[in-house]
Motif scaffolding. Structure first.
Motif, PDB file in Angstrom:
ATOM      1  N   VAL A 100     -37.905   9.580   1.101  1.00 32.45           N
ATOM      2  CA  VAL A 100     -37.925  10.948   1.604  1.00 32.45           C
ATOM      3  C   VAL A 100     -39.352  11.479   1.704  1.00 32.45           C
ATOM      4  O   VAL A 100     -40.096  11.482   0.720  1.00 32.45           O
ATOM      5  N   ALA A 101     -39.728  11.935   2.893  1.00 31.48           N
ATOM      6  CA  ALA A 101     -41.011  12.614   3.086  1.00 31.48           C
ATOM      7  C   ALA A 101     -40.873  14.106   2.828  1.00 31.48           C
ATOM      8  O   ALA A 101     -41.760  14.746   2.273  1.00 31.48           O
ATOM      9  N   ALA A 102     -39.729  14.668   3.242  1.00 36.10           N
ATOM     10  CA  ALA A 102     -39.496  16.105   3.063  1.00 36.10           C
ATOM     11  C   ALA A 102     -38.012  16.392   3.185  1.00 36.10           C
ATOM     12  O   ALA A 102     -37.254  15.648   3.812  1.00 36.10           O
ATOM     13  N   SER A 103     -37.609  17.487   2.569  1.00 41.30           N
ATOM     14  CA  SER A 103     -36.285  18.054   2.760  1.00 41.30           C
ATOM     15  C   SER A 103     -36.489  19.508   3.152  1.00 41.30           C
ATOM     16  O   SER A 103     -37.617  19.939   3.381  1.00 41.30           O
ATOM     17  N   LEU A 122     -29.394  19.156   2.143  1.00 43.86           N
ATOM     18  CA  LEU A 122     -28.495  18.760   3.219  1.00 43.86           C
ATOM     19  C   LEU A 122     -29.209  18.106   4.404  1.00 43.86           C
ATOM     20  O   LEU A 122     -28.570  17.828   5.422  1.00 43.86           O
ATOM     21  N   GLU A 123     -30.503  17.855   4.262  1.00 44.13           N
ATOM     22  CA  GLU A 123     -31.244  17.202   5.343  1.00 44.13           C
ATOM     23  C   GLU A 123     -32.530  16.630   4.782  1.00 44.13           C
ATOM     24  O   GLU A 123     -33.009  17.046   3.724  1.00 44.13           O
ATOM     25  N   CYS A 124     -33.070  15.667   5.496  1.00 42.97           N
ATOM     26  CA  CYS A 124     -34.357  15.102   5.075  1.00 42.97           C
ATOM     27  C   CYS A 124     -34.997  14.396   6.248  1.00 42.97           C
ATOM     28  O   CYS A 124     -34.377  14.139   7.283  1.00 42.97           O
ATOM     29  N   LEU A 176     -28.874  13.928   8.465  1.00 41.45           N
ATOM     30  CA  LEU A 176     -27.952  14.974   8.022  1.00 41.45           C
ATOM     31  C   LEU A 176     -27.256  14.449   6.779  1.00 41.45           C
ATOM     32  O   LEU A 176     -26.672  13.362   6.797  1.00 41.45           O
ATOM     33  N   LEU A 177     -27.317  15.211   5.689  1.00 35.97           N
ATOM     34  CA  LEU A 177     -26.816  14.733   4.399  1.00 35.97           C
ATOM     35  C   LEU A 177     -25.661  15.586   3.899  1.00 35.97           C
ATOM     36  O   LEU A 177     -25.558  16.772   4.216  1.00 35.97           O
ATOM     37  N   ALA A 178     -24.815  14.987   3.060  1.00 39.94           N
ATOM     38  CA  ALA A 178     -23.816  15.753   2.311  1.00 39.94           C
ATOM     39  C   ALA A 178     -24.393  16.239   0.987  1.00 39.94           C
ATOM     40  O   ALA A 178     -23.769  17.011   0.268  1.00 39.94           O
ATOM     41  N   GLY A 187     -13.705  29.330  12.553  1.00 42.33           N
ATOM     42  CA  GLY A 187     -14.439  29.183  11.302  1.00 42.33           C
ATOM     43  C   GLY A 187     -14.738  27.714  11.069  1.00 42.33           C
ATOM     44  O   GLY A 187     -13.837  26.874  11.156  1.00 42.33           O
ATOM     45  N   THR A 188     -15.997  27.378  10.803  1.00 48.22           N
ATOM     46  CA  THR A 188     -16.342  25.962  10.661  1.00 48.22           C
ATOM     47  C   THR A 188     -17.299  25.735   9.488  1.00 48.22           C
ATOM     48  O   THR A 188     -18.019  26.637   9.061  1.00 48.22           O
ATOM     49  N   THR A 189     -17.260  24.518   8.987  1.00 45.21           N
ATOM     50  CA  THR A 189     -18.262  24.026   8.042  1.00 45.21           C
ATOM     51  C   THR A 189     -18.738  22.669   8.550  1.00 45.21           C
ATOM     52  O   THR A 189     -18.071  22.034   9.368  1.00 45.21           O
ATOM     53  N   LEU A 190     -19.858  22.225   8.039  1.00 46.74           N
ATOM     54  CA  LEU A 190     -20.416  20.944   8.458  1.00 46.74           C
ATOM     55  C   LEU A 190     -20.444  19.942   7.313  1.00 46.74           C
ATOM     56  O   LEU A 190     -20.108  18.763   7.485  1.00 46.74           O
ATOM     57  N   ARG A 191     -20.794  20.392   6.123  1.00 43.72           N
ATOM     58  CA  ARG A 191     -21.042  19.497   4.990  1.00 43.72           C
ATOM     59  C   ARG A 191     -19.855  18.612   4.645  1.00 43.72           C
ATOM     60  O   ARG A 191     -20.022  17.427   4.341  1.00 43.72           O
ATOM     61  N   SER A 192     -18.651  19.169   4.673  1.00 44.86           N
ATOM     62  CA  SER A 192     -17.477  18.441   4.187  1.00 44.86           C
ATOM     63  C   SER A 192     -16.781  17.613   5.265  1.00 44.86           C
ATOM     64  O   SER A 192     -15.765  16.977   4.993  1.00 44.86           O
TER      65      SER A 192
END
Length: 318
Positions: A34-37, A63-65, A88-90, A254-259
């Motif tokens: 990982v360089a950055a989050s 949630l990202e890197c 894109l991370l959980a 209504g939406t989510t992305l992570r799950s």
């Protein structure tokens, strides 16, 4: 490796940088140095004990890197060690290394700094999936973006303008509105001084506020309008006037992305690579960075986010 650990819910002070076991890539995973989050509202909610990671995700926030591929699993063909990528991370971005399914990994767009690339995955995937895949924003339509100066807002403004839409934002100060206009917004509404529902009629509304804005959002929709709620900063409950919704033939999503399942995220990621990355490489869209903070000082980054004074993204640099 080191990562930010949350031993108990609380304020920014509970974020601790310490040594933890290093992740290993599974057959379909990419292991990233990982360089950055970047900091997102979901990270704050996780720190507060309100939004835990989904099953199987790393326990660390993030949630990202962006970074460099260190190793790939046996079933991975599209990436190799040394590739410059973002993902894109959980969960797990606040760490020196993270393993992520290959479907959620993207090569860094040409011309983008590796660290700054960490500002793109979550917002690009959120805006593309909600504004374009779900709400089907079209050229010439009006998009209303609540929180236009946020990380999501600054990307939504640029992407909608690139696709030929009229963009209106809400923000809490004249300075933030001016920044949004610089990015391409056509109009800005200071929500501290003016009721957006009396001022604008929109085809699509991207809302991070939730319950408190629900009546006004329905009022602000045009006939056939689409409201997409992606946050609950203003509460989880609000009054919905079904009569007004029916008369306008409007819809509320209504939406989510992570799950979401990996395959669903993969569809979104591919859409971003095909439709958003070329605009980034052409200079029509750029990551908006408010601050770079050492990852070990994630507590300070959370304080900046919670102050509400930022415009764009706050990066955590390894």
């Amino acid at each position: 490796m080191h990562a930010i650990v949350i031993d108990k819910p609380g304020g920014p002070e509970v974020l601790t940088w310490r040594e933890v076991p290093e992740p290993r890539p599974g057959p379909g995973d990419v292991l990233i140095d990982v360089a950055a989050s970047a900091v997102n509202r979901a990270d704050v909610m996780q720190r507060q004990g309100l939004y835990g990671p989904p099953p199987g995700a790393p326990p660390y926030p993030g949630l990202e890197c962006s970074g460099v591929v260190a190793e790939v699993g046996s079933d991975v063909e599209d990436f190799k060690p040394g590739d410059r990528v973002s993902a894109l991370l959980a969960g797990g971005g606040y760490a020196e290394r993270v393993a992520v399914p290959w479907q959620q990994v993207m090569r860094v767009p040409e011309g983008v700094d590796l660290v700054e690339a960490a500002a793109l995955p979550e917002v690009a995937c959120t805006v593309w999936s909600n504004v374009f895949m779900t709400a089907r924003l079209r050229k010439g339509e009006t998009l209303l973006v609540h929180g236009g100066a946020s990380g999501i807002g600054t990307l939504a403004v640029q992407l909608a303008k690139a696709f030929g839409s009229h963009v209106v934002v809400t923000a809490g100060s004249a300075e933030k509105i001016a920044r949004c206009v610089e990015l391409g917004a056509d109009e800005g509404i200071n929500y501290r001084e003016e009721d957006f529902a009396e001022r604008v009629r929109a085809d699509v509304i991207l809302d991070i506020v939730g319950g408190r804005y629900l009546p006004g959002n329905v009022k602000a929709l045009k006939t056939g309008g689409r409201l997409v709620v992606i946050g609950m900063q203003g509460g989880s409950k609000g009054e919905l006037d079904l009569g007004a919704l029916l008369v306008k033939r409007a819809s509320v999503h209504g939406t989510t992305l992570r799950s979401r399942p990996v395959d669903e995220k993969g569809v979104i990621v591919r859409g971003v690579v095909e439709n958003v990355w070329p605009l980034v490489e052409a200079g029509a869209i750029r990551p908006v960075i408010h601050a770079r903070v050492p990852m070990s000082d994630a507590a300070q980054a959370h304080r900046i986010l919670e102050s509400g004074d930022h415009v764009g993204k706050i990066l955590l640099v390894s």
